[in-house]
Design an enzyme around this catalytic site. Structure first.
Site, PDB file in Angstrom:
ATOM      1  N   LEU A  19     -69.512 -59.704  55.884  1.00  0.00           N
ATOM      2  CA  LEU A  19     -70.322 -59.920  57.081  1.00  0.00           C
ATOM      3  C   LEU A  19     -69.666 -59.289  58.305  1.00  0.00           C
ATOM      4  O   LEU A  19     -70.355 -58.697  59.152  1.00  0.00           O
ATOM      5  CB  LEU A  19     -70.523 -61.428  57.310  1.00  0.00           C
ATOM      6  N   TYR A 132     -64.776 -75.889  49.231  1.00  0.00           N
ATOM      7  CA  TYR A 132     -65.284 -74.866  50.155  1.00  0.00           C
ATOM      8  C   TYR A 132     -66.348 -75.472  51.079  1.00  0.00           C
ATOM      9  O   TYR A 132     -66.266 -75.363  52.307  1.00  0.00           O
ATOM     10  CB  TYR A 132     -65.868 -73.689  49.353  1.00  0.00           C
TER      11      TYR A 132
END
Ligand SMILES: NC(=O)c1ccc[n+]([C@@H]2O[C@H](COP(=O)([O-])OP(=O)(O)OC[C@H]3O[C@@H](n4cnc5c(N)ncnc54)[C@H](OP(=O)(O)O)[C@@H]3O)[C@@H](O)[C@H]2O)c1
Length: 295
Positions: A19, A132
């Site tokens: 990203l 996560y």
């Protein structure tokens, strides 16, 4: 003049992240003056180095695209995951308060448990299933608790795009040499093209959006459907065999359904993202053109 013209922006992770690199390109196109970091040049967990760097740069905007994104590895490294996914955003929030830059942080569909049957909206209850997901949620919560005037948190999902290996690039590489690939069919989400995510994020910043927003391409898919579509677009001859998650055991538990709703994004910017299948064509035909144009 457009909002970004001449503005100084830092992209943490902008040199190497999937990203991060798309954000750097979109910001350049929008006319911003961009500084991108890599872990080799700046250790964001070293407070002194981070303070000094941001102090020198004096950015108007800071995009945090650094994270511990190895979902299975995070199960064995909870402290490392917490440092990057929860403590770093909190630290950046404090620096934003002190120095006055606008902070844009990224989060994930993995903050949800996947039990809903329709697309998740921003204020649906969170219940992460993995280290996560839990540490990414802590990052959101720590930032929101600071009560910043100017904070944008963008949740996205299932990223593919140029500049770094990802699910689609791995599938296409394997499909070149294999007759059959087994891919999970019972996890459904929102595949998202990083250049589209970057453009819609900038549109949110331009619109002065604050708080949490979901930004993903439209539509939904299973990993199996995403793989099959990519193989079809690339013109490869490889059969996809649909398998259940139970046949592909992984350390971290993933949500079975995590499509994200983009209604709030459309309300704020007037734009609805195109479908993931349209974006996938751009990825294969443009970004991977050198790999799929011979014959
Ligand atoms: N990928 C997805 O499907 C997905 C889905 C939902 C949300 N997100 C979120 O989107 C954001 C960007 O994800 P991404 O997929 O672009 O991540 P990525 O490609 O894995 O990039 C992560 C960046 O963080 C850096 N980094 C990792 N550990 C570091 C450390 N200890 N010290 C310094 N830098 C470190 C990486 O550097 P190196 O290149 O040196 O490793 C890289 O620049 C994250 O907030 C993620 O949670 C991603």
């Amino acid at each position: 003049m457009n909002f970004f013209e001449g503005k100084k922006a830092i992209v943490l992770g902008g040199k190497t992240g999937l990203l991060g690199q798309a954000l750097v390109r979109a910001l350049h196109e929008a006319g911003a003056e961009v500084t991108a970091t890599a872990r080799s040049g700046l250790n964001p967990l070293n407070s002194e180095a981070l303070n000094g760097f941001i102090d020198r740069e004096e950015p108007a905007l800071l995009f945090n695209a650094v994270a511990h994104t190895q979902v299975d590895m995070a199960e064995d490294e909870p402290e490392e995951a917490k440092a990057l996914n929860a403590s770093l955003p909190e630290k950046l929030g404090q620096l934003s308060q002190k120095m006055g830059f606008r902070l844009v942080h990224f989060s994930t569909d993995f903050v949800f448990d996947g039990r809903k049957e329709t697309a998740y909206v921003e204020d649906d209850p969170t219940a992460p299933l993995s280290v996560y997901g839990k540490t990414k949620l802590q990052g959101e919560q720590k930032l929101l608790a600071l009560g910043l005037d100017d904070l944008l948190i963008v949740r996205s999902a299932w990223l593919f795009g140029p500049g770094r290996d990802n699910f689609v690039s791995k599938i296409l590489r394997l499909a070149k040499t294999r007759e059959t690939l087994s891919v999970v069919h019972d996890q459904i989400g929102s595949p998202t093209y990083t250049p589209d995510l970057a453009r819609h994020t900038l549109a949110l910043v331009d619109a002065g959006a604050k708080g949490i927003f979901h930004v993903v391409n439209s539509g939904r898919a299973s990993w199996c459907e995403l793989a099959a579509e990519a193989i079809k677009i690339a013109g490869l001859n490889c059969r996809i065999e649909a398998i259940p998650s139970s046949a592909y055991p992984a350390k971290a538990v993933r949500p079975a359904f995590s499509q994200l709703d983009t209604g709030k994004l459309a309300e704020a910017t007037g734009k609805t993202p195109r479908t993931w299948a349209q974006a996938l064509r751009d990825y294969v035909y443009t970004d991977l053109a050198d790999q799929f144009t011979e014959e």
